[in-house]
Design a protein around this motif. Structure first.
Motif, mmCIF file in Angstrom:
data_model
loop_
_atom_site.group_PDB
_atom_site.id
_atom_site.type_symbol
_atom_site.label_atom_id
_atom_site.label_comp_id
_atom_site.label_asym_id
_atom_site.label_seq_id
_atom_site.Cartn_x
_atom_site.Cartn_y
_atom_site.Cartn_z
ATOM 1 N N ASP A 95 3.073 -14.696 2.743
ATOM 2 C CA ASP A 95 2.394 -13.554 3.370
ATOM 3 C C ASP A 95 2.567 -13.572 4.884
ATOM 4 O OD1 ASP A 95 1.537 -12.484 1.035
ATOM 5 O OD2 ASP A 95 -0.584 -12.377 1.613
ATOM 6 N N TYR A 135 5.534 -7.093 -2.066
ATOM 7 C CA TYR A 135 4.939 -6.379 -0.931
ATOM 8 C C TYR A 135 3.581 -5.804 -1.295
ATOM 9 C CZ TYR A 135 8.851 -6.683 2.207
ATOM 10 O OH TYR A 135 9.788 -7.160 3.075
ATOM 11 N N PHE A 136 3.523 -5.225 -2.501
ATOM 12 C CA PHE A 136 2.322 -4.529 -2.953
ATOM 13 C C PHE A 136 1.118 -5.473 -3.059
ATOM 14 C CE2 PHE A 136 -0.102 -2.898 -6.754
ATOM 15 C CZ PHE A 136 -0.688 -1.829 -6.099
ATOM 16 N N THR A 137 1.367 -6.756 -3.351
ATOM 17 C CA THR A 137 0.268 -7.724 -3.505
ATOM 18 C C THR A 137 0.031 -8.551 -2.244
ATOM 19 O OG1 THR A 137 1.857 -9.234 -4.539
ATOM 20 C CG2 THR A 137 0.490 -7.925 -6.017
ATOM 21 N N CYS A 138 0.654 -8.167 -1.146
ATOM 22 C CA CYS A 138 0.436 -8.856 0.130
ATOM 23 C C CYS A 138 -0.985 -8.549 0.629
ATOM 24 C CB CYS A 138 1.483 -8.374 1.140
ATOM 25 S SG CYS A 138 1.390 -9.220 2.732
ATOM 26 N N THR A 139 -1.454 -9.292 1.615
ATOM 27 C CA THR A 139 -2.817 -9.072 2.126
ATOM 28 C C THR A 139 -2.851 -8.049 3.261
ATOM 29 O OG1 THR A 139 -2.480 -10.988 3.559
ATOM 30 C CG2 THR A 139 -3.657 -11.370 1.502
ATOM 31 N N ARG A 144 1.547 -3.580 1.984
ATOM 32 C CA ARG A 144 1.168 -3.093 0.645
ATOM 33 C C ARG A 144 1.615 -1.642 0.470
ATOM 34 N NH1 ARG A 144 -4.956 -3.977 -0.721
ATOM 35 N NH2 ARG A 144 -4.198 -3.739 -2.849
ATOM 36 N N HIS A 190 -4.530 -3.109 -10.069
ATOM 37 C CA HIS A 190 -4.407 -3.532 -8.664
ATOM 38 C C HIS A 190 -4.843 -2.408 -7.717
ATOM 39 C CE1 HIS A 190 -2.635 -7.522 -8.651
ATOM 40 N NE2 HIS A 190 -1.801 -7.169 -9.617
ATOM 41 N N LEU A 200 -4.017 3.281 -0.392
ATOM 42 C CA LEU A 200 -3.239 2.995 -1.608
ATOM 43 C C LEU A 200 -3.582 3.998 -2.709
ATOM 44 C CD1 LEU A 200 -3.454 -0.904 -1.723
ATOM 45 C CD2 LEU A 200 -1.381 0.424 -1.377
#
Length: 250
Positions: A95, A135-139, A144, A190, A200
């Motif tokens: 990350d 990327y989508f699950t990054c903080t 994201r 998610h 999102l």
């Protein structure tokens, strides 16, 4: 000479008479001496510890610059096979590394440099989706958003090709694989789960409509979406996406 023009044409696009012949010779020299394969070798099985991201960024920049002068055959033969190695490397980044300013540029550069010049056939791009999921699950929200944007691009591309394609079996197969990937990776959960974000949710319409058309929205999905709709800070955005979604639900 005609002979040299033929040799340059093996690798380069010769449509622009303004381009320096020396530049084109260097591109051919680089390809002849296996320069692209050497870069692919750097990325193959590489980790950020072995190949620091700033070096990786430099290598991708070289590829992006080379690609400008290559003809389609050369891109397909040399650049496209490199894509798998680069994506696998980028999926190993932490990350923190993704957050570094240069990484966003590298990603944009990577997508631009590695994309196929022509969509010759409909294929399920699992590697591209796996990177988008990373990327989508990054903080970090901006990263994201880049991830969900890539997922949306895949679905949009599928819709365009499916609408223009006579081969319904091929389209159905890819549509099924795409829907399976979204379900297996719990993309709906998610988007509307504990880590939800208004931005999102605003970008989720393409994914939800696609799953609805494929008949893959479940009661559990509706429960998760409805629960998000009860939260004050995002209820309006959830209700906004439900209205167009209903048209596509059974």
């Amino acid at each position: 000479s005609q002979q040299e023009a033929g040799a340059l044409n093996n690798y380069c696009e010769l449509t622009d008479p303004e381009v320096s012949v020396y530049l084109l010779r260097n591109v051919c020299f680089f390809c002849d001496r296996n320069g692209v394969q050497a870069i692919a070798h750097c990325f193959d099985k590489a980790t950020p510890e072995v190949l620091p991201y700033n070096v990786a960024h430099t290598l991708i920049t070289i590829i992006a610059n080379l690609r400008l002068w290559m003809n389609i055959n050369t891109v397909m033969q040399y650049i496209v096979p490199l894509r798998s190695h680069v994506i696998r490397y980028m999926c190993r980044l932490s990350d923190t590394e993704l957050r570094l300013a240069g990484m966003r540029n590298m990603t944009d550069l990577m997508w631009a440099a590695m994309k196929e010049p022509i969509e010759t056939h409909m294929t399920f791009d699992k590697e591209g989706l796996d990177l988008a999921f990373k990327y989508f699950t990054c903080t970090t929200l901006t990263i994201r958003l880049a991830g969900i944007s890539q997922i949306n691009n895949q679905i949009t591309l599928y819709n365009e090709v499916a609408n223009a394609n006579d081969s319904l079996m091929e389209a159905d197969s890819m549509g099924g694989q795409l829907a399976n990937w979204l379900i297996q990776n719990k993309i709906v959960e998610h988007i509307f789960g504990p880590n939800l974000h208004v931005e999102l949710i605003k970008q989720s319409q393409v994914i939800l409509n696609f799953l609805a058309i494929e008949g893959r929205i479940t009661n559990e999905h509706i429960d998760v979406i409805w629960a998000a709709g009860q939260l004050k800070h995002c209820s309006r955005q959830v209700h906004d996406i439900l209205i167009p979604l209903i048209k596509n639900l059974e």
